[in-house]
Write a protein that holds these residues in place. Structure first.
Motif, short mmCIF file in Angstrom:
data_model
loop_
_atom_site.label_atom_id
_atom_site.label_comp_id
_atom_site.label_asym_id
_atom_site.label_seq_id
_atom_site.Cartn_x
_atom_site.Cartn_y
_atom_site.Cartn_z
N THR A 1 72.54 58.72 11.75
CA THR A 1 71.81 59.60 10.83
C THR A 1 71.61 59.05 9.42
O THR A 1 70.74 59.54 8.70
CB THR A 1 72.52 60.96 10.72
OG1 THR A 1 73.85 60.76 10.20
CG2 THR A 1 72.61 61.64 12.08
N ILE A 2 72.39 58.06 9.02
CA ILE A 2 72.33 57.60 7.62
C ILE A 2 71.87 56.15 7.59
O ILE A 2 72.45 55.28 8.25
CB ILE A 2 73.71 57.72 6.92
CG1 ILE A 2 74.22 59.16 6.99
CG2 ILE A 2 73.60 57.28 5.46
CD1 ILE A 2 75.58 59.37 6.36
N ASN A 3 70.88 55.87 6.79
CA ASN A 3 70.37 54.50 6.66
C ASN A 3 71.38 53.62 5.92
O ASN A 3 72.11 54.08 5.05
CB ASN A 3 69.04 54.51 5.89
CG ASN A 3 67.93 55.20 6.66
OD1 ASN A 3 67.91 55.17 7.89
ND2 ASN A 3 67.00 55.81 5.94
N GLY A 4 71.38 52.36 6.26
CA GLY A 4 72.20 51.39 5.54
C GLY A 4 73.56 51.13 6.15
O GLY A 4 74.35 50.35 5.60
N SER B 1 80.77 44.57 11.54
CA SER B 1 80.97 45.18 12.85
C SER B 1 79.91 46.22 13.19
O SER B 1 79.87 46.69 14.33
CB SER B 1 82.36 45.83 12.93
OG SER B 1 83.37 44.85 12.93
N TRP B 2 79.08 46.59 12.23
CA TRP B 2 78.04 47.58 12.48
C TRP B 2 76.65 46.96 12.54
O TRP B 2 75.65 47.67 12.52
CB TRP B 2 78.08 48.66 11.41
CG TRP B 2 79.35 49.46 11.40
CD1 TRP B 2 80.17 49.70 12.45
CD2 TRP B 2 79.95 50.10 10.26
NE1 TRP B 2 81.25 50.46 12.06
CE2 TRP B 2 81.15 50.74 10.71
CE3 TRP B 2 79.62 50.22 8.92
CZ2 TRP B 2 81.98 51.45 9.87
CZ3 TRP B 2 80.45 50.94 8.08
CH2 TRP B 2 81.62 51.56 8.55
N THR B 3 76.57 45.62 12.59
CA THR B 3 75.26 44.97 12.52
C THR B 3 74.60 44.80 13.87
O THR B 3 73.39 44.62 13.96
CB THR B 3 75.40 43.58 11.86
OG1 THR B 3 76.33 42.79 12.62
CG2 THR B 3 75.89 43.71 10.43
N GLU B 4 75.37 44.81 14.96
CA GLU B 4 74.82 44.55 16.29
C GLU B 4 74.84 45.83 17.12
O GLU B 4 75.60 46.76 16.87
CB GLU B 4 75.62 43.47 17.01
CG GLU B 4 75.67 42.14 16.28
CD GLU B 4 74.34 41.41 16.31
OE1 GLU B 4 73.57 41.65 17.26
OE2 GLU B 4 74.07 40.61 15.39
N SER B 5 74.01 45.87 18.15
CA SER B 5 74.06 46.99 19.09
C SER B 5 75.26 46.82 20.01
O SER B 5 75.77 45.71 20.19
CB SER B 5 72.77 47.04 19.92
OG SER B 5 72.58 45.82 20.61
N ALA C 1 81.12 56.56 0.17
CA ALA C 1 81.26 56.35 -1.28
C ALA C 1 80.15 55.45 -1.81
O ALA C 1 79.56 55.73 -2.87
CB ALA C 1 82.63 55.75 -1.58
N TRP C 2 79.86 54.38 -1.09
CA TRP C 2 78.80 53.47 -1.52
C TRP C 2 77.44 54.16 -1.56
O TRP C 2 76.64 53.96 -2.49
CB TRP C 2 78.76 52.28 -0.57
CG TRP C 2 77.67 51.29 -0.83
CD1 TRP C 2 77.46 50.59 -1.99
CD2 TRP C 2 76.64 50.90 0.08
NE1 TRP C 2 76.35 49.78 -1.85
CE2 TRP C 2 75.84 49.94 -0.59
CE3 TRP C 2 76.34 51.24 1.39
CZ2 TRP C 2 74.74 49.34 0.02
CZ3 TRP C 2 75.24 50.64 2.00
CH2 TRP C 2 74.46 49.71 1.32
N LYS C 3 77.19 55.02 -0.57
CA LYS C 3 75.92 55.76 -0.57
C LYS C 3 75.85 56.73 -1.75
O LYS C 3 74.78 56.91 -2.34
CB LYS C 3 75.77 56.52 0.75
CG LYS C 3 75.58 55.64 1.97
CD LYS C 3 74.25 54.91 1.96
CE LYS C 3 73.09 55.86 2.22
NZ LYS C 3 71.80 55.13 2.36
#
Length: 360
Positions: free
Chosen positions: A81-84, A91-95, A301-303
């Protein structure tokens, strides 16, 4: 006071990851965690479960997995649901492929499924290696996977006697010597299961030494004092280590394990009464969900701060750690505490009364 120490170690890991500006603090903190876990698991295996595998495994599942599923569920929602999300952690860059699906579902396979980010493939098997980053909903679960594997090894062998614990320390030490002398990737002295055998074995050894020598239980004030001294020694060793370059395989890396080993022998059974005891248990209950949620809530926090700001910074750490603590309190109250009766029932079914103040 082990609850307070575990909380502070979790906080150190969060600072290491979210600032990306504090060298060595994460590795030293995780190894301290391992020593404490080795002691606590040896304690309950010997004094609560009498090495009965089914109640022990059931209790470990209720301690580790419901909190994990809660954090992993939030991570999945944020990912969708959240971009970025993919920008914040490798670890979140690949499917998610087959290994990632299995690892995210069961958690313990992360002790064996390897990529360039988390090199846990100590046998070099191609089937365990991934050329691209594996998709971990909760990036820190590689360490939990290593812990779960070491829990099994503690039950199988390492916690059963003084000689078994000492043998585990020897095997773990030989692995460290191999990594240093062979010219292998120095990270193999930290990430995989064989690297964890040294601190876990030291924890088991601390339990058996304490059981044999029966050190006098520290009074409240003395326990607090020794805890502060241990934290101070850890901090000094960490600070000096920042001048040493590569931390894994350095004298400071192993000094850290020995400090944790000595500290546990001194303060292992000190029970705090009144408000200090309640605070110690409360902080200890937060350590695990904090460790799980650090990247997930650091992303939030970054968002909030703004994605035009650096992904790792003091700002992200301060706000991220605050959100992580608040979320961990919610997990402890809404998930963990609802399972306390079930966990106590499992302990009782093992033929022993639950240990007073048991934090595991």
């Amino acid at each position: 006071m082990l609850g307070t120490i575990r909380f502070l170690l979790s906080f150190c890991v969060i600072a290491f990851h979210l600032t990306a500006a504090i060298p060595n603090l994460g590795q030293l903190s995780v190894n301290c965690f391992y020593v404490i876990s080795g002691f606590l698991i040896s304690l309950v295996l010997n004094e609560t479960y009498n090495f009965k595998i089914y109640p022990f495994a059931a209790n470990r599942f209720l301690r580790l997995y419901p909190a994990y599923f809660a954090v992993a569920g939030l991570s999945a929602i944020f990912c969708i649901t959240i971009n970025g999300y993919a920008q914040f952690h490798t670890s979140w860059t690949e499917s998610a492929g087959a290994k990632s699906i299995l690892g995210n579902a069961l958690m313990f396979p992360w002790a064996f499924f390897s990529d360039d980010v988390v090199p846990v493939n100590f046998i070099g098997a191609d089937v365990l290696q991934s050329e691209s980053p594996l998709f971990r909903l909760v990036p820190s679960t590689w360490s939990v996977g290593v812990e779960i594997t070491c829990y099994f090894l503690l039950w199988l062998f390492s916690s059963r006697s003084l000689l078994a614990a000492l043998s585990t320390v020897v095997v773990g030490s030989l692995w460290q010597v191999y990594v240093i002398k062979s010219g292998a990737d120095p990270r193999l002295g930290y990430f995989p299961v064989p690297a964890a055998l040294l601190p876990f074995g030291l924890g088991a050894l601390a339990y058996h030494i304490a059981r044999i020598t029966k050190p006098r239980q520290l009074k409240d004030g003395h326990a607090v004092l020794f805890t502060l001294l241990l934290i101070t020694a850890f901090s000094i060793n960490w600070r000096i280590s920042t001048t040493a370059g590569q931390i894994i395989g350095s004298v400071y890396y192993y000094t850290n394990d020995l400090l944790a080993f000595a500290g546990i022998i001194l303060i292992n059974r000190s029970k705090q009464r009144g408000s200090i005891g309640k605070l110690d248990k409360f902080l200890g209950d937060l350590a695990y969900p904090m460790f799980l949620g650090q990247y997930v809530f650091g992303f939030i926090a970054w968002k909030i701060i703004g994605t035009d700001n650096p992904i790792r910074s003091n700002q992200v750490f301060v706000l991220g750690s605050l959100i992580t603590v608040i979320a961990s309190i919610a997990v402890a109250k809404l998930v963990d505490r609802r399972l306390n009766n079930a966990r106590n029932g499992i302990r009782t079914s093992a033929g022993q009364q639950p240990l007073a103040g048991n934090v595991v």
